[in-house]
Design a protein around this motif. Structure first.
Motif, PDB file in Angstrom:
ATOM      1  N   TYR B  71       0.849  -1.189   0.000  1.00 15.35           N
ATOM      2  CA  TYR B  71       0.000   0.000   0.000  1.00 15.35           C
ATOM      3  C   TYR B  71       0.886   1.241   0.000  1.00 15.35           C
ATOM      4  O   TYR B  71       1.844   1.345   0.759  1.00 15.35           O
ATOM      5  N   VAL B  72       0.547   2.171  -0.907  1.00 16.21           N
ATOM      6  CA  VAL B  72       1.255   3.450  -0.989  1.00 16.21           C
ATOM      7  C   VAL B  72       0.197   4.545  -0.953  1.00 16.21           C
ATOM      8  O   VAL B  72      -0.876   4.381  -1.571  1.00 16.21           O
ATOM      9  N   SER B  73       0.483   5.636  -0.284  1.00 13.57           N
ATOM     10  CA  SER B  73      -0.477   6.733  -0.285  1.00 13.57           C
ATOM     11  C   SER B  73       0.253   8.060  -0.440  1.00 13.57           C
ATOM     12  O   SER B  73       1.460   8.156  -0.220  1.00 13.57           O
ATOM     13  N   LEU B  74      -0.511   9.052  -0.846  1.00 13.82           N
ATOM     14  CA  LEU B  74       0.000  10.415  -0.975  1.00 13.82           C
ATOM     15  C   LEU B  74      -0.963  11.342  -0.261  1.00 13.82           C
ATOM     16  O   LEU B  74      -2.170  11.329  -0.548  1.00 13.82           O
ATOM     17  N   LEU B  75      -0.431  12.101   0.681  1.00 15.13           N
ATOM     18  CA  LEU B  75      -1.235  13.099   1.374  1.00 15.13           C
ATOM     19  C   LEU B  75      -0.828  14.479   0.883  1.00 15.13           C
ATOM     20  O   LEU B  75       0.371  14.771   0.770  1.00 15.13           O
ATOM     21  N   ILE B  76      -1.799  15.295   0.599  1.00 17.02           N
ATOM     22  CA  ILE B  76      -1.544  16.680   0.212  1.00 17.02           C
ATOM     23  C   ILE B  76      -2.185  17.567   1.263  1.00 17.02           C
ATOM     24  O   ILE B  76      -3.413  17.591   1.417  1.00 17.02           O
ATOM     25  N   ARG B  77      -1.337  18.243   2.031  1.00 20.59           N
ATOM     26  CA  ARG B  77      -1.848  19.134   3.076  1.00 20.59           C
ATOM     27  C   ARG B  77      -2.161  20.510   2.500  1.00 20.59           C
ATOM     28  O   ARG B  77      -1.565  20.914   1.495  1.00 20.59           O
ATOM     29  N   ASP B  78      -3.083  21.210   3.161  1.00 21.61           N
ATOM     30  CA  ASP B  78      -3.445  22.567   2.731  1.00 21.61           C
ATOM     31  C   ASP B  78      -3.691  22.590   1.206  1.00 21.61           C
ATOM     32  O   ASP B  78      -3.069  23.354   0.458  1.00 21.61           O
ATOM     33  N   SER B  79      -4.582  21.731   0.754  1.00 22.61           N
ATOM     34  CA  SER B  79      -4.846  21.592  -0.679  1.00 22.61           C
ATOM     35  C   SER B  79      -5.237  22.924  -1.305  1.00 22.61           C
ATOM     36  O   SER B  79      -5.986  23.714  -0.718  1.00 22.61           O
ATOM     37  N   GLN B  80      -4.714  23.139  -2.506  1.00 21.23           N
ATOM     38  CA  GLN B  80      -4.983  24.358  -3.264  1.00 21.23           C
ATOM     39  C   GLN B  80      -5.687  24.003  -4.564  1.00 21.23           C
ATOM     40  O   GLN B  80      -5.496  22.913  -5.098  1.00 21.23           O
ATOM     41  N   PRO B  81      -6.460  24.925  -5.123  1.00 23.18           N
ATOM     42  CA  PRO B  81      -7.094  24.649  -6.416  1.00 23.18           C
ATOM     43  C   PRO B  81      -6.079  24.230  -7.478  1.00 23.18           C
ATOM     44  O   PRO B  81      -6.396  23.439  -8.373  1.00 23.18           O
ATOM     45  N   SER B  82      -4.847  24.737  -7.369  1.00 25.68           N
ATOM     46  CA  SER B  82      -3.799  24.367  -8.333  1.00 25.68           C
ATOM     47  C   SER B  82      -3.351  22.914  -8.191  1.00 25.68           C
ATOM     48  O   SER B  82      -2.626  22.399  -9.047  1.00 25.68           O
ATOM     49  N   ASP B  83      -3.779  22.240  -7.118  1.00 27.72           N
ATOM     50  CA  ASP B  83      -3.482  20.810  -6.953  1.00 27.72           C
ATOM     51  C   ASP B  83      -4.460  19.940  -7.735  1.00 27.72           C
ATOM     52  O   ASP B  83      -4.286  18.719  -7.815  1.00 27.72           O
ATOM     53  N   SER B  84      -5.502  20.542  -8.283  1.00 27.71           N
ATOM     54  CA  SER B  84      -6.489  19.790  -9.059  1.00 27.71           C
ATOM     55  C   SER B  84      -5.823  19.183 -10.281  1.00 27.71           C
ATOM     56  O   SER B  84      -5.325  19.898 -11.157  1.00 27.71           O
ATOM     57  N   ALA B  85      -5.803  17.874 -10.326  1.00 29.34           N
ATOM     58  CA  ALA B  85      -5.080  17.137 -11.378  1.00 29.34           C
ATOM     59  C   ALA B  85      -5.383  15.656 -11.179  1.00 29.34           C
ATOM     60  O   ALA B  85      -6.052  15.262 -10.218  1.00 29.34           O
ATOM     61  N   THR B  86      -4.865  14.846 -12.079  1.00 29.45           N
ATOM     62  CA  THR B  86      -4.917  13.394 -11.895  1.00 29.45           C
ATOM     63  C   THR B  86      -3.576  12.938 -11.342  1.00 29.45           C
ATOM     64  O   THR B  86      -2.521  13.342 -11.846  1.00 29.45           O
ATOM     65  N   TYR B  87      -3.623  12.122 -10.298  1.00 32.78           N
ATOM     66  CA  TYR B  87      -2.416  11.645  -9.642  1.00 32.78           C
ATOM     67  C   TYR B  87      -2.223  10.163  -9.970  1.00 32.78           C
ATOM     68  O   TYR B  87      -3.106   9.339  -9.711  1.00 32.78           O
ATOM     69  N   LEU B  88      -1.068   9.869 -10.549  1.00 34.38           N
ATOM     70  CA  LEU B  88      -0.749   8.504 -10.979  1.00 34.38           C
ATOM     71  C   LEU B  88       0.237   7.877 -10.005  1.00 34.38           C
ATOM     72  O   LEU B  88       1.274   8.468  -9.689  1.00 34.38           O
ATOM     73  N   CYS B  89      -0.075   6.683  -9.566  1.00 38.35           N
ATOM     74  CA  CYS B  89       0.834   5.898  -8.742  1.00 38.35           C
ATOM     75  C   CYS B  89       1.619   4.984  -9.682  1.00 38.35           C
ATOM     76  O   CYS B  89       1.048   4.404 -10.617  1.00 38.35           O
TER      77      CYS B  89
END
Lengths: 113, 113
Positions: B71-89
């Protein structure tokens, strides 16, 4: 250091034609991989070249081929284009086969009509 | 066929919240794991790599790895509208028809102002 470059960025072709896409890796990177990305299928591996030799090949028909030159630049060719070949074609480079971090170029958007 | 699974989303979070993206993989011997961010119409950009169990922090991003649970995870703190994207593992693979990195199909993240 310059990133991965791909040319052309956009291409429109008709069915039955062939196309050649080019990729220049990051300076010093000797491994180049090619991927096809479509909305439904995600990133699909086409092939990888290292030191001018094809190291791995994905499950694509023989119409898809590639090569790598002594300066690590790579080309991929698609012959007898089909409508389903419309996709974003991505090239990625990495320093060598012991390193798994890959860096992508901007891609070539191919549209087949 | 080795697999990398991600929830396709969309995952919607309000601005300033923590976004949590998850990924599971099938090959127990994999040692290297990566997160790529892909904006619409652009190519994937490498944002995090992780090789050891535990957490790895880089700015607002934290990657977490649990090899026992695959299991792998990614946490994004203080999310910003500029973080809107598709995240590929992406998970290391020892070549073959799937190439040297196996990608999940991505999780689409939407950060609402």
């Amino acid at each position: 250091k310059a990133g991965v470059t791909q040319t052309p960025r956009y291409l429109i072709k008709t069915r039955g034609q062939q196309v050649t896409l080019s990729c220049s890796p990051i300076s010093g990177h000797r491994s180049v991989s090619w991927y096809q990305q479509t909305p439904g299928q995600g990133l699909q591996f086409l092939f990888e070249y290292f030191s001018e030799t094809q190291r791995n090949k994905g499950n694509f028909p023989g119409r898809f081929s590639g090569r790598q030159f002594s300066n690590s630049r790579s080309e991929m060719n698609v012959s007898t284009l089909e409508l389903g070949d419309s996709a974003l074609y991505l090239c990625a480079s990495r320093p060598g086969q012991a390193t798994y971090e890959q860096y992508f170029g901007p891609g070539t958007r191919l549209t087949v009509t | 066929q080795k697999e990398v699974e991600q929830n396709s989303g969309p995952l919607s979070v309000p601005e300033g919240a923590i976004a949590s993206l998850n990924c599971t993989y099938s090959d127990r011997v994999s040692q290297s794991f990566f997160w790529y961010r892909q904006y619409s119409g652009k190519s994937p950009e490498l944002i995090m790599s992780i090789y050891s169990n535990g957490d790895k922090e880089d700015g607002r991003f934290t990657a977490q790895l649990n090899k026992a649970s695959q299991y792998v995870s990614l946490l994004i703190r203080d999310s910003q509208p500029s973080d809107s994207a598709t995240y590929l593992c992406a998970v290391e693979n020892y070549g073959g028809s799937q190439g040297n990195l196996i990608f999940g199909k991505g999780t689409k993240l939407s950060v609402k102002p």
